[in-house]
Design an enzyme around this catalytic site. Structure first.
Site, PDB file in Angstrom:
ATOM      1  N   THR A 156       4.914  -0.840  18.684  1.00  0.00           N
ATOM      2  CA  THR A 156       4.241   0.044  17.714  1.00  0.00           C
ATOM      3  C   THR A 156       3.025  -0.656  17.113  1.00  0.00           C
ATOM      4  O   THR A 156       2.020  -0.003  16.835  1.00  0.00           O
ATOM      5  CB  THR A 156       5.187   0.506  16.581  1.00  0.00           C
ATOM      6  OG1 THR A 156       5.859  -0.619  16.047  1.00  0.00           O
ATOM      7  CG2 THR A 156       6.192   1.517  17.070  1.00  0.00           C
ATOM      8  N   GLU A 192       8.720   1.379   6.198  1.00  0.00           N
ATOM      9  CA  GLU A 192       8.429   2.257   7.344  1.00  0.00           C
ATOM     10  C   GLU A 192       8.201   3.704   6.900  1.00  0.00           C
ATOM     11  O   GLU A 192       7.441   4.441   7.528  1.00  0.00           O
ATOM     12  CB  GLU A 192       9.580   2.212   8.361  1.00  0.00           C
ATOM     13  CG  GLU A 192       9.647   0.935   9.169  1.00  0.00           C
ATOM     14  CD  GLU A 192       8.605   0.892  10.281  1.00  0.00           C
ATOM     15  OE1 GLU A 192       8.106   1.957  10.685  1.00  0.00           O
ATOM     16  OE2 GLU A 192       8.272  -0.212  10.736  1.00  0.00           O
ATOM     17  N   GLU A 218       7.273   8.122  14.080  1.00  0.00           N
ATOM     18  CA  GLU A 218       7.478   7.494  12.765  1.00  0.00           C
ATOM     19  C   GLU A 218       8.348   8.374  11.866  1.00  0.00           C
ATOM     20  O   GLU A 218       9.182   7.877  11.115  1.00  0.00           O
ATOM     21  CB  GLU A 218       6.132   7.232  12.072  1.00  0.00           C
ATOM     22  CG  GLU A 218       5.265   6.182  12.724  1.00  0.00           C
ATOM     23  CD  GLU A 218       5.776   4.760  12.521  1.00  0.00           C
ATOM     24  OE1 GLU A 218       6.685   4.546  11.704  1.00  0.00           O
ATOM     25  OE2 GLU A 218       5.254   3.865  13.217  1.00  0.00           O
ATOM     26  N   ASP A 223       1.702  -3.540   9.078  1.00  0.00           N
ATOM     27  CA  ASP A 223       3.135  -3.520   8.717  1.00  0.00           C
ATOM     28  C   ASP A 223       4.014  -3.816   9.939  1.00  0.00           C
ATOM     29  O   ASP A 223       4.977  -4.575   9.862  1.00  0.00           O
ATOM     30  CB  ASP A 223       3.554  -2.112   8.236  1.00  0.00           C
ATOM     31  CG  ASP A 223       3.299  -1.891   6.761  1.00  0.00           C
ATOM     32  OD1 ASP A 223       2.759  -2.787   6.095  1.00  0.00           O
ATOM     33  OD2 ASP A 223       3.648  -0.786   6.277  1.00  0.00           O
ATOM     34  N   GLU A 224       3.674  -3.164  11.037  1.00  0.00           N
ATOM     35  CA  GLU A 224       4.493  -3.328  12.254  1.00  0.00           C
ATOM     36  C   GLU A 224       4.494  -4.804  12.678  1.00  0.00           C
ATOM     37  O   GLU A 224       5.505  -5.337  13.109  1.00  0.00           O
ATOM     38  CB  GLU A 224       3.969  -2.461  13.409  1.00  0.00           C
ATOM     39  CG  GLU A 224       3.803  -0.981  13.102  1.00  0.00           C
ATOM     40  CD  GLU A 224       5.095  -0.229  12.824  1.00  0.00           C
ATOM     41  OE1 GLU A 224       6.155  -0.856  12.672  1.00  0.00           O
ATOM     42  OE2 GLU A 224       5.033   1.013  12.733  1.00  0.00           O
ATOM     43  N   HIS A 269       4.788   5.209   6.813  1.00  0.00           N
ATOM     44  CA  HIS A 269       3.988   5.431   8.025  1.00  0.00           C
ATOM     45  C   HIS A 269       3.921   6.906   8.400  1.00  0.00           C
ATOM     46  O   HIS A 269       2.845   7.465   8.615  1.00  0.00           O
ATOM     47  CB  HIS A 269       4.544   4.609   9.204  1.00  0.00           C
ATOM     48  CG  HIS A 269       4.561   3.140   8.932  1.00  0.00           C
ATOM     49  ND1 HIS A 269       5.134   2.228   9.786  1.00  0.00           N
ATOM     50  CD2 HIS A 269       4.078   2.416   7.884  1.00  0.00           C
ATOM     51  CE1 HIS A 269       4.994   1.006   9.279  1.00  0.00           C
ATOM     52  NE2 HIS A 269       4.373   1.105   8.131  1.00  0.00           N
ATOM     53  N   TRP A 297       0.856  -1.184   0.000  1.00  0.00           N
ATOM     54  CA  TRP A 297       0.000   0.000   0.000  1.00  0.00           C
ATOM     55  C   TRP A 297       0.895   1.238   0.000  1.00  0.00           C
ATOM     56  O   TRP A 297       2.061   1.174   0.415  1.00  0.00           O
ATOM     57  CB  TRP A 297      -0.943  -0.002   1.214  1.00  0.00           C
ATOM     58  CG  TRP A 297      -0.246   0.043   2.554  1.00  0.00           C
ATOM     59  CD1 TRP A 297       0.106  -1.021   3.324  1.00  0.00           C
ATOM     60  CD2 TRP A 297       0.194   1.224   3.261  1.00  0.00           C
ATOM     61  NE1 TRP A 297       0.741  -0.594   4.462  1.00  0.00           N
ATOM     62  CE2 TRP A 297       0.810   0.774   4.456  1.00  0.00           C
ATOM     63  CE3 TRP A 297       0.147   2.597   3.024  1.00  0.00           C
ATOM     64  CZ2 TRP A 297       1.354   1.650   5.399  1.00  0.00           C
ATOM     65  CZ3 TRP A 297       0.694   3.474   3.961  1.00  0.00           C
ATOM     66  CH2 TRP A 297       1.287   2.996   5.121  1.00  0.00           C
ATOM     67  N   GLU A 329       8.992  -3.117  17.606  1.00  0.00           N
ATOM     68  CA  GLU A 329       8.005  -3.317  16.535  1.00  0.00           C
ATOM     69  C   GLU A 329       6.688  -3.801  17.121  1.00  0.00           C
ATOM     70  O   GLU A 329       5.612  -3.396  16.685  1.00  0.00           O
ATOM     71  CB  GLU A 329       8.514  -4.315  15.489  1.00  0.00           C
ATOM     72  CG  GLU A 329       9.692  -3.822  14.661  1.00  0.00           C
ATOM     73  CD  GLU A 329       9.333  -2.768  13.620  1.00  0.00           C
ATOM     74  OE1 GLU A 329       8.349  -2.028  13.797  1.00  0.00           O
ATOM     75  OE2 GLU A 329      10.054  -2.682  12.618  1.00  0.00           O
ATOM     76  N   HIS A 343       6.861  -6.720  10.479  1.00  0.00           N
ATOM     77  CA  HIS A 343       8.243  -6.416  10.867  1.00  0.00           C
ATOM     78  C   HIS A 343       8.594  -7.086  12.196  1.00  0.00           C
ATOM     79  O   HIS A 343       9.699  -7.595  12.381  1.00  0.00           O
ATOM     80  CB  HIS A 343       8.447  -4.902  10.967  1.00  0.00           C
ATOM     81  CG  HIS A 343       8.281  -4.191   9.652  1.00  0.00           C
ATOM     82  ND1 HIS A 343       8.075  -2.835   9.546  1.00  0.00           N
ATOM     83  CD2 HIS A 343       8.286  -4.669   8.370  1.00  0.00           C
ATOM     84  CE1 HIS A 343       7.964  -2.503   8.267  1.00  0.00           C
ATOM     85  NE2 HIS A 343       8.086  -3.599   7.537  1.00  0.00           N
TER      86      HIS A 343
HETATM   87 FE   LIG Z   1       8.093  -0.356  12.785  1.00  0.00          FE
HETATM   88 FE   LIG Z   2       6.346   2.341  11.704  1.00  0.00          FE
END
Ligand SMILES: [Fe+2]
Ligand SMILES: [Fe+2]
Length: 385
Positions: A219, A163, A125, A248-249, A166, A80, A216, A252
């Protein structure tokens, strides 16, 4: 058997205090048995604590990283982008303005305390240059050329690219909302990137990957809670934004957790000692040096609002640790030296200690009078802590 390694002289978690923040600091200080003074100074100056011969461990893991860690990344065309979640500026002016108007109407539902946490998260971020620099301080895995073909470096650059979306997305949302003082936010970001961070990982990738695993997940929890709260408060567009960032976090987090899991497999005691070392220091939030040039306790105030709203709390800290203990199967870990067993005992008992202290601290906090703080980010409006 003496299980406690030398104390960390100055942990950045222990920055200037507020009731809520003091509470979190106190709990972690007691639970980790550190005696850190209340100070904003950087960590101890230990550098390059990983012995030279351990570089070989990281070199030998390169094929494994290529095979097992790089697949956690998504190809660019499957990722995205902020543009997918924001008003489309390539439409006619009227259509664009209508979409912006919808965003502004929805964001009007967000209360001030929520906005403060959203801004703090966005600023965190947006200090991404610091985090890429930070990961490139780790011996044995750093990007030696800024375009190195090493799988470790490939991961770090692509992680950074993921990242990078974000901060972009949250910043544009906040800009269009008209709810916040962008100049003060931009100054805070400027100062934060200029200040950097030092979570005490000593150029040591064992410690570094313990930190990134924890962070991670922190977050993931924080953005996930922000998504839930946005929905509850009548802002579904922002709920989607925070939700997609949280996903996403999570991805990760899974990659970093797998790296530490592998280190525990190939170099069990060293990895176990690194986990204990980081937990004794306390996992500091990456934006602990944030500064808007006005509030000398800004980070502490932001953390306190996040704690009050239930976005990121002492309980979450204990939960993350408990989760990692389980995920890395630390309780049943064999093949440790006696020092390693001490570290294991310490880490496995820590979540319980943090929770016990939290309960007592909650009781005391309930009896204390509530205080507020003014945030420049929202035009100096006051938010209760
Ligand atoms: Fe992250
Ligand atoms: Fe992030």
């Amino acid at each position: 058997m003496h299980c406690i390694t030398p104390l960390t002289p100055a942990c950045p978690l222990f920055v200037k205090t507020t009731t809520q923040h003091r509470k979190l600091n106190k709990i972690l200080t007691l639970a980790t048995k550190t005696q850190a003074p209340l100070t904003t100074t950087h960590h101890h100056a230990i550098t390059h604590s990983m012995p030279q011969e351990k570089l070989e461990v990281y070199k030998s893991l390169e094929p494994w990283v290529a095979e097992s860690i790089l697949p956690f990344l998504k190809p660019t065309d499957k990722c995205w982008q902020p543009n997918d979640f924001l008003p489309n500026s390539s439409q006619s002016s009227d259509q664009f303005a209508a979409e912006v108007e919808t965003l502004r109407e929805l964001s009007a539902n967000l209360p001030d305390d929520y906005l403060v946490v959203l801004v703090g998260n966005m600023i965190t971020e947006d200090a991404l240059p610091t985090y890429e620099t930070f990961i490139n301080t780790f011996d044995g895995v750093r990007d030696e050329t800024a375009a190195s073909a090493s799988p470790w470096a490939t991961w770090t650059r692509a992680w950074t690219a993921e990242e990078n979306r974000h901060g972009d997305l949250l910043r544009t949302y906040l800009y269009l909302s008209g709810r916040v003082d962008m100049l003060m936010i931009e100054r805070t970001i400027h100062n934060l990137i200029a200040s950097g961070m030092d979570p005490g990982t000593e150029n040591n990738p064992y410690m570094g990957f313990v930190y990134t695993s924890f962070q991670e997940r922190a977050t993931f929890i924080s953005h996930g809670n922000m998504a839930r709260l946005a929905k509850d408060r009548g802002e579904p567009m922002l709920a989607r934004i925070c939700g997609i960032i949280a996903s996403d976090e999570k991805r990760h987090e899974n990659a970093y957790i797998k790296i530490v899991e592998k280190l525990l497999e190939v170099d069990t005691t060293t990895a176990m000692l690194a986990i204990a070392d980081m937990m004794r220091k306390g996992i500091t939030m990456p934006a602990y040096l944030m500064n808007d040039g006005q509030d000398t306790s800004l980070f502490s105030h932001y953390s306190a609002v996040a704690q009050c709203l239930g976005v990121y709390t002492t309980g979450d800290y204990a939960d993350i640790l408990e989760f990692l203990v389980g995920r890395w199967r630390l309780e049943g870990l064999g093949g440790l030296t006696s020092e390693g067993r001490c570290a294991q005992e310490y880490v496995c008992g820590l979540p319980h200690r943090i929770r016990k202290l939290e309960e007592r601290s909650d009781e005391r906090a309930r009896k204390m009078e509530k205080r507020g703080a003014k945030f420049s980010w929202i035009f100096n409006k006051k938010v209760m802590l």
